[in-house]
Design a protein around this motif. Structure first.
Motif, PDB file in Angstrom:
ATOM      1  N   LYS A  38     -19.046  -3.687  -1.242  1.00 56.98           N
ATOM      2  CA  LYS A  38     -19.116  -2.382  -0.580  1.00 56.98           C
ATOM      3  C   LYS A  38     -18.766  -2.507   0.903  1.00 56.98           C
ATOM      4  N   THR A  41     -15.000  -2.313   1.311  1.00 56.92           N
ATOM      5  CA  THR A  41     -14.494  -0.940   1.284  1.00 56.92           C
ATOM      6  C   THR A  41     -14.490  -0.355   2.683  1.00 56.92           C
ATOM      7  N   ASP A  54     -12.222   2.623  -7.447  1.00 59.47           N
ATOM      8  CA  ASP A  54     -13.460   1.854  -7.548  1.00 59.47           C
ATOM      9  C   ASP A  54     -13.317   0.569  -8.359  1.00 59.47           C
TER      10      ASP A  54
END
Length: 120
Positions: A38, A41, A54
């Protein structure tokens, strides 16, 4: 976040060469240095304005390959500018402008038993 990367002075020398091979290595090393996917990202979005679906963020090798593919296929990229973006990201990390979270500890059978006994 603690980066286990090459010394900054060596990184600056590579940034002046404007060679994509060194940049690909720096991007790869940076992505593999993150603890969680994460965080990657956020890194790609804020630094290079790159977004993926995703399913790409489930594996770091896939993230690296897709990211490098974007830079490799775009012939108009100035790698000196990309190095500057990467160096700015590192500078922001050292300043503490982003919060660093420690990974959550996975619970095991003893933790479940302890919670259950506290409930009694």
């Amino acid at each position: 976040m603690e980066f286990n990367l090459m010394p900054l002075n060596e990184f600056n020398k590579l940034a002046k060469k404007d060679q994509p091979t060194y940049f690909y290595g720096a991007i790869s090393q940076t992505i593999f240095s993150f603890n969680g996917n994460k965080e990657i990202t956020l890194f790609l979005k804020t630094t290079f304005n790159i977004e993926f679906k995703d399913y790409v963020f489930r594996a770091k090798p896939l993230i690296v390959s897709r990211t490098i593919k974007i830079f490799f296929n775009d012939s108009s990229i100035n790698f000196k500018e990309q190095y500057k973006k990467l160096l700015n990201y590192y500078a922001n990390q050292k300043d503490g402008s982003t919060t660093n979270k420690t990974p959550n500890k996975k619970s095991n059978a003893n933790d479940y038993l302890e919670k259950w006994l506290r409930g009694i």
